[in-house]
Design a protein around this motif. Structure first.
Motif, PDB file in Angstrom:
ATOM      1  N   ALA A  62       1.226  -1.233   0.002  1.00 13.21           N
ATOM      2  CA  ALA A  62       0.087   0.099   0.059  1.00 13.21           C
ATOM      3  C   ALA A  62       0.936   1.100   0.134  1.00 13.21           C
ATOM      4  CB  ALA A  62      -0.816   0.017   1.155  1.00 13.21           C
ATOM      5  N   CYS A  63       0.478   2.285  -0.877  1.00 17.98           N
ATOM      6  CA  CYS A  63       1.525   3.366  -1.178  1.00 17.98           C
ATOM      7  C   CYS A  63       0.815   4.464  -1.393  1.00 17.98           C
ATOM      8  CB  CYS A  63       2.478   3.066  -2.540  1.00 17.98           C
ATOM      9  SG  CYS A  63       3.542   1.681  -2.187  1.00 17.98           S
ATOM     10  N   ILE A  64       1.432   5.850  -1.077  1.00 18.27           N
ATOM     11  CA  ILE A  64       1.083   7.088  -1.660  1.00 18.27           C
ATOM     12  C   ILE A  64       1.797   7.491  -2.600  1.00 18.27           C
ATOM     13  CG2 ILE A  64       0.910   9.457  -1.074  1.00 18.27           C
ATOM     14  CD1 ILE A  64      -1.361   7.943   0.443  1.00 18.27           C
ATOM     15  N   PHE A  65       1.045   7.496  -3.714  1.00 22.08           N
ATOM     16  CA  PHE A  65       1.978   7.775  -4.994  1.00 22.08           C
ATOM     17  C   PHE A  65       1.819   9.459  -5.377  1.00 22.08           C
ATOM     18  CE2 PHE A  65       0.543   3.389  -5.280  1.00 22.08           C
ATOM     19  CZ  PHE A  65       1.556   2.896  -5.906  1.00 22.08           C
ATOM     20  N   THR A  66       3.037   9.994  -5.473  1.00 26.91           N
ATOM     21  CA  THR A  66       3.156  11.220  -5.798  1.00 26.91           C
ATOM     22  C   THR A  66       3.620  11.629  -7.268  1.00 26.91           C
ATOM     23  OG1 THR A  66       3.329  11.612  -3.535  1.00 26.91           O
ATOM     24  CG2 THR A  66       3.977  13.767  -5.061  1.00 26.91           C
ATOM     25  N   TYR A  67       3.042  12.529  -7.857  1.00 26.05           N
ATOM     26  CA  TYR A  67       3.526  12.983  -9.401  1.00 26.05           C
ATOM     27  C   TYR A  67       4.708  13.627  -9.231  1.00 26.05           C
ATOM     28  CZ  TYR A  67       3.482  15.337 -14.034  1.00 26.05           C
ATOM     29  OH  TYR A  67       3.681  15.838 -15.278  1.00 26.05           O
ATOM     30  N   VAL A  68       5.754  13.167 -10.023  1.00 24.70           N
ATOM     31  CA  VAL A  68       7.180  14.067 -10.648  1.00 24.70           C
ATOM     32  C   VAL A  68       7.127  14.670 -11.758  1.00 24.70           C
ATOM     33  CG1 VAL A  68       9.386  13.557 -10.717  1.00 24.70           C
ATOM     34  CG2 VAL A  68       8.122  12.061  -9.234  1.00 24.70           C
ATOM     35  N   ARG A  69       7.118  16.049 -11.662  1.00 27.30           N
ATOM     36  CA  ARG A  69       7.249  16.785 -12.888  1.00 27.30           C
ATOM     37  C   ARG A  69       8.429  16.505 -13.734  1.00 27.30           C
ATOM     38  NH1 ARG A  69       3.750  20.836 -11.938  1.00 27.30           N
ATOM     39  NH2 ARG A  69       2.858  21.069  -9.758  1.00 27.30           N
ATOM     40  N   PRO A  70       8.099  16.504 -15.081  1.00 26.79           N
ATOM     41  CA  PRO A  70       9.397  16.032 -15.792  1.00 26.79           C
ATOM     42  C   PRO A  70      10.601  16.978 -15.701  1.00 26.79           C
ATOM     43  CG  PRO A  70       7.257  16.453 -17.318  1.00 26.79           C
ATOM     44  CD  PRO A  70       7.038  16.911 -15.843  1.00 26.79           C
ATOM     45  N   ALA A  71      10.481  18.391 -15.336  1.00 24.51           N
ATOM     46  CA  ALA A  71      11.948  18.808 -15.007  1.00 24.51           C
ATOM     47  C   ALA A  71      12.552  18.274 -13.693  1.00 24.51           C
ATOM     48  CB  ALA A  71      11.330  20.276 -14.809  1.00 24.51           C
ATOM     49  N   ASP A  72      12.062  17.654 -12.905  1.00 27.99           N
ATOM     50  CA  ASP A  72      12.408  17.082 -11.774  1.00 27.99           C
ATOM     51  C   ASP A  72      12.969  15.599 -12.044  1.00 27.99           C
ATOM     52  OD1 ASP A  72      12.180  19.333 -10.172  1.00 27.99           O
ATOM     53  OD2 ASP A  72      10.020  18.905  -9.825  1.00 27.99           O
ATOM     54  N   VAL A  73      12.591  15.243 -13.039  1.00 30.15           N
ATOM     55  CA  VAL A  73      13.236  13.656 -13.434  1.00 30.15           C
ATOM     56  C   VAL A  73      14.688  13.759 -13.695  1.00 30.15           C
ATOM     57  CG1 VAL A  73      13.015  11.801 -14.911  1.00 30.15           C
ATOM     58  CG2 VAL A  73      11.043  12.770 -14.094  1.00 30.15           C
ATOM     59  N   LYS A  74      15.521  12.798 -13.223  1.00 28.99           N
ATOM     60  CA  LYS A  74      16.798  12.752 -13.453  1.00 28.99           C
ATOM     61  C   LYS A  74      17.088  12.356 -14.881  1.00 28.99           C
ATOM     62  CE  LYS A  74      21.202  10.648 -11.947  1.00 28.99           C
ATOM     63  NZ  LYS A  74      21.729   9.298 -11.230  1.00 28.99           N
ATOM     64  N   GLU A  75      18.095  13.358 -15.273  1.00 22.57           N
ATOM     65  CA  GLU A  75      18.545  13.252 -16.695  1.00 22.57           C
ATOM     66  C   GLU A  75      19.306  11.825 -16.895  1.00 22.57           C
ATOM     67  OE1 GLU A  75      17.963  14.848 -19.499  1.00 22.57           O
ATOM     68  OE2 GLU A  75      16.748  16.426 -18.870  1.00 22.57           O
ATOM     69  N   LYS A  76      19.284  11.183 -18.129  1.00 22.66           N
ATOM     70  CA  LYS A  76      19.959   9.853 -18.554  1.00 22.66           C
ATOM     71  C   LYS A  76      19.769   9.888 -19.889  1.00 22.66           C
ATOM     72  CE  LYS A  76      19.227   6.775 -14.265  1.00 22.66           C
ATOM     73  NZ  LYS A  76      18.854   5.522 -14.000  1.00 22.66           N
ATOM     74  N   LYS A  77      20.644   9.290 -20.514  1.00 21.31           N
ATOM     75  CA  LYS A  77      20.585   8.939 -21.812  1.00 21.31           C
ATOM     76  C   LYS A  77      19.536   7.901 -22.254  1.00 21.31           C
ATOM     77  CE  LYS A  77      25.545   9.303 -22.966  1.00 21.31           C
ATOM     78  NZ  LYS A  77      26.657   8.722 -23.338  1.00 21.31           N
ATOM     79  N   THR A  78      18.620   8.267 -23.142  1.00 16.26           N
ATOM     80  CA  THR A  78      17.353   7.469 -23.319  1.00 16.26           C
ATOM     81  C   THR A  78      17.415   6.350 -24.313  1.00 16.26           C
ATOM     82  OG1 THR A  78      16.131   9.378 -22.567  1.00 16.26           O
ATOM     83  CG2 THR A  78      14.849   7.645 -23.595  1.00 16.26           C
ATOM     84  N   LEU A  79      17.052   5.093 -24.051  1.00 17.98           N
ATOM     85  CA  LEU A  79      16.918   4.026 -25.019  1.00 17.98           C
ATOM     86  C   LEU A  79      15.509   3.682 -25.330  1.00 17.98           C
ATOM     87  CD1 LEU A  79      19.654   1.637 -23.504  1.00 17.98           C
ATOM     88  CD2 LEU A  79      19.855   2.830 -25.651  1.00 17.98           C
ATOM     89  N   VAL A  80      14.931   3.540 -26.402  1.00 21.39           N
ATOM     90  CA  VAL A  80      13.599   3.341 -27.011  1.00 21.39           C
ATOM     91  C   VAL A  80      13.477   1.816 -27.145  1.00 21.39           C
ATOM     92  CG1 VAL A  80      11.548   3.597 -28.429  1.00 21.39           C
ATOM     93  CG2 VAL A  80      13.195   5.523 -27.694  1.00 21.39           C
ATOM     94  N   TYR A  81      12.626   1.226 -26.341  1.00 22.75           N
ATOM     95  CA  TYR A  81      12.314  -0.305 -26.303  1.00 22.75           C
ATOM     96  C   TYR A  81      10.968  -0.291 -27.155  1.00 22.75           C
ATOM     97  CZ  TYR A  81      11.545  -5.008 -24.368  1.00 22.75           C
ATOM     98  OH  TYR A  81      11.212  -6.304 -24.183  1.00 22.75           O
TER      99      TYR A  81
END
Length: 801
Positions: A365-384
């Motif tokens: 059981a959890c409380i889920f909190t939205y993370v704004r895109p600007a606050d998401v850690k930058e990484k190189k992205t791979l599309v699967y």
């Protein structure tokens, strides 16, 4: 027809031929800008639908966490969780803040509920053999907690086993003090003339409890705050909707929504309902995407937004909008689950929910909190990129994302577009636009030859050679050879299966292959009522089998040569002509299937059939086929063919890497794990279902050699306890003996020798099926039909090379 024969592969092949070398100037600014835009779009995709989650320390006295009621309150929520077991259940009332902290907790204990004694016809009490008390439902109001308890008793009366169920309604204050309880008489709605069942219990706007009954008598039982249980209130306005067995949700403001389907189940609607006034609102048709992908119950969020869960995330829909909005993406949020329950919106950016961890089936059981895109850690992205994705694959992606500091995988599941054809069109459009996914989950409809010829695929052989760990491992190269194109391997293949046909050595002789001419001659050794390939085959099923095993013998895409106008293919058609044209004609009725296990496989032991088809996911499958169904020494000759052994390699999971990927190293970091020692060993040591045979050759040897030993398990004292393996064949139980080393060697050598891929071009299959119909109908000869098939397939191959 088997689902692997997908429609339109020819169209996809034709479209793919126009894919050029998108990066052909390499360093020019226009190409650089296009790549920058693609990478930016990929990075944005990885930041969408991201939620952080904090687990709540809710009390659960054994068993699975079950949230039975929830209610928004100031800066948080009130939750009722249920712990079952023992003589009475216990509810927990937890008040949690929106930040995920637990503010307070109270326990609501069921009292000992009084039930009437059950008497026999002579007036004597009947002994109760089993009794259970559970919380059926619960509801929360501003002041009170309601619950409906169910007492089930089982007993024997007049020699018959019977059961009896009583219902009770109870109420507590928010401090956990029991206020009252009383029996709920539902028997009056359940008799020979009418049956109604309790569907849901819900808090009403005036603070009372509503118990919804649906069935022959549909209505609402209202329980007042003082415990007064009122008569059933008929819901005349809602009756038509209630008869369609709707899902029902209650919003934070007490509003009701019914979700129901049209009579033909092609449309789904939502309609508001006021239970106290018995008034329906205006129905609103829900979007097709919501109807196709919604799983489980729906809840009402803030401002009337409808929330629902699919296997990939949480979606929202506001009545009147044209489509749904994906709110939470499980993979982007690193949440290893395909199931989220008890969703309760706290505000626009936070919600409560219970998810089930895919790996160990534990509930959280959890409380889920939205993370704004600007606050998401930058990484190189791979599309699967994929058309549908399995839970185990999602789990692997999430583990990679959690552990890798440089790269992050975002899954682009093209099947979210709807049907298979739509998904394939979307994938094809991306490839045409130069946006091929970095990692591509392969399936049978993808034209690998065309992809390879256009330079779109990375050479996996080269990546393995350069890998410090993998380069030193010996793989089953026959499997890789089966899927090489032009001498290069473009697929990462973690495991495989083998399809073959086996038969008695005493009849077939010592052989590694067989032709149709030899099949015809050897079938004379069988008993009467023979079926060369076993019973239960129809013409279409056998045609599919022919192409599955021998399609690559008749069509060589590398050379463009077709060979359907041969004696082998004509002989196979002659055999198929004698088969029934339907399951009914084959005698595959209900009675047949009831006797299936008692009769079907005995035909091999009784010499009524020549060849047995084997699906080999692990070497042990061949052992059971040999000792169980054949019953004596066997040979693995495969399906009749003029070219060696008629067996093939089948893949359920394989991947390709885009040769144009800007992050090829990251894609390999992910996919190499499928070939690593740890992953490969887990394939044979994991509990339960075996996905397939590992490609690490050492493990194939290990598995075959293990079958020469008596199986055992290790007890709590660390001692080996040996046991017999058995195989059920109808009413007979057969003991499987350990293999001789010679038999184990034979299985190992066979598995490591099969080097033909499964054939799966649906266009060719359709041509074969269409033209063979004229031969089966007697309007054309076998020679005429084989020539027509030859000409049509040759034209198709020439057009698509």
């Amino acid at each position: 027809m088997n689902g692997k024969w997908k429609k339109g592969a020819g169209i996809l092949l034709a479209l793919i031929t126009c894919v050029g070398m998108a990066a052909c100037g390499g360093k020019n600014r226009e190409a650089e800008k296009a790549e920058e835009m693609k990478q930016a779009a990929n990075a944005q995709m990885a930041k969408e639908g991201v939620y952080q989650y904090r687990e709540l320390p809710l009390t659960v006295n054994g068993g699975e966490l079950r949230v039975v009621a929830g209610r928004n309150c100031t800066d948080g929520a009130e939750l009722i969780t249920n712990s079952e077991g023992g003589s009475a259940p216990e509810l927990s009332l937890s008040v949690v803040k929106a930040d995920g902290s637990l503010e307070s907790e109270a326990f609501l204990t069921f009292p000992e509920l009084q039930t009437d004694e059950i008497m026999d016809p002579d007036g004597n009490p009947v002994e109760i053999q089993y009794e259970s008390v559970i919380c059926r439902n619960a509801a929360l109001t501003e002041k009170m907690v309601y619950a409906v308890g169910e007492i089930s008793r089982e007993y024997e009366l007049d020699g018959e086993y019977q059961s009896d169920t009583d219902y009770y309604v109870l109420s507590w204050d928010k401090g956990g003090k029991l206020l009252w309880s009383g029996e709920l008489e539902l028997d009056q709605y359940q008799n020979d003339d009418a049956y109604s069942s309790m569907d849901q219990v819900m808090a009403l706007e005036d603070g009372s409890l509503g118990i919804l009954m649906i069935g022959d008598v549909s209505g609402l039982i209202i329980v007042k705050e003082d415990g007064t249980i009122q008569e059933l209130k008929q819901l005349k306005a809602a009756r038509e909707v209630l008869e369609k067995s709707p899902n029902i949700s209650v919003g934070p403001d007490g509003s009701w929504l019914f979700f129901y389907y049209s009579d033909d189940w092609t449309r789904q609607y939502a309609v508001s309902y006021d239970p106290l006034k018995d008034q329906l609102g205006t129905p609103v048709e829900l979007p097709e995407t919501m109807r196709n992908h919604s799983e489980g119950s729906k809840s009402i969020g803030i401002n009337g937004e409808i929330l629902y869960v699919t296997s990939d995330g949480l979606y929202g829909y506001k009545l009147g909008d044209t489509d749904v909005k994906k709110k939470m993406d499980f993979i982007n949020s690193d949440l290893d689950t395909t199931y989220l329950d008890s969703v309760l919106a706290l505000d626009e950016e936070r919600f409560f929910g219970v998810y089930e961890d895919w790996n160990d089936n534990s509930s959280h059981a959890c409380i889920f909190t939205y993370v704004r895109p600007a606050d998401v850690k930058e990484k190189k992205t791979l599309v699967y990129g994929c058309i549908d994705i399995e839970p185990s694959e999602k789990s692997n992606v999430i583990q990679f994302n959690r552990s890798n500091s440089e790269y992050r995988i975002v899954v682009k599941d093209y099947s979210e577009a709807g049907d298979y054809e739509s998904a394939r069109t979307r994938l094809n459009n991306d490839i045409l636009a130069g946006a091929m996914p970095d990692i591509l989950r392969l399936n049978y409809s993808m034209p690998m030859e065309s992809f390879a010829s256009k330079g779109l695929l990375a050479d996996i052989d080269e990546l393995i050679k350069k890998d410090p760990e993998l380069g030193s491992m010996e793989y089953a190269d026959n499997v890789f050879e089966a899927y090489r194109l032009g001498g290069k391997l473009y697929q990462v293949i973690p495991y495989f299966s083998v399809r073959t046909w086996i038969g008695k050595k005493s009849i077939l002789g010592d052989r590694s292959g067989i032709t149709m001419e030899e099949v015809g001659r050897l079938s004379g050794k069988l008993a009467d009522q023979k079926q060369i390939f076993g019973g239960g085959k129809t013409r279409d099923a056998f045609l599919y089998t022919i192409m599955q095993y021998c399609g690559s013998d008749f069509v060589d895409l590398n050379t463009g040569k077709c060979e359907f106008n041969t004696k082998l293919f004509a002989d196979l058609l002659e055999y198929a002509k004698n088969l029934p044209d339907s399951e009914q004609g084959a005698g595959l009725d209900d009675e047949y299937w009831e006797e299936y296990w008692n009769t079907y496989y005995m035909q091999y032991r009784e010499n009524k059939a020549l060849l047995l088809e084997c699906f080999v996911r692990e070497p042990w499958d061949l052992k059971t086929s040999m000792q169980g169904m054949i019953g004596e020494e066997a040979v693995f000759c495969g399906f009749p063919t003029e070219k060696g052994n008629g067996s093939f390699i089948e893949l359920e999971l394989s991947y390709a890497i885009s040769a144009k990927s800007a992050n090829l190293d990251g894609a390999w970091q992910y996919l190499r794990t499928y070939l690593s020692k740890d992953y490969q060993r887990n394939l044979i040591e994991g509990d339960g279902y075996k996905a397939g045979i590992p490609v690490w050759k050492e493990l194939i040897r290990e598995e075959t050699d293990a079958m020469t030993q008596q199986p055992f398990w290790v007890n709590e004292n660390g001692q080996k306890e040996y046991y017999d393996e058995t195989y059920g064949l109808g009413d007979e139980v057969i003991t499987l003996e350990p293999l001789t080393q010679e038999e184990a060697d034979g299985i190992f050598e066979f598995i490591c020798s099969v080097s033909k891929p499964e054939y799966g071009d649906d266009t060719v299959m359709n041509i074969v099926s269409e033209e063979a119909g004229a031969f089966f109908a007697g309007s054309k000869s076998a020679k005429e039909v084989t020539e027509m098939i030859q000409n049509r397939v040759q034209l198709y191959v020439n057009e698509n090379r």
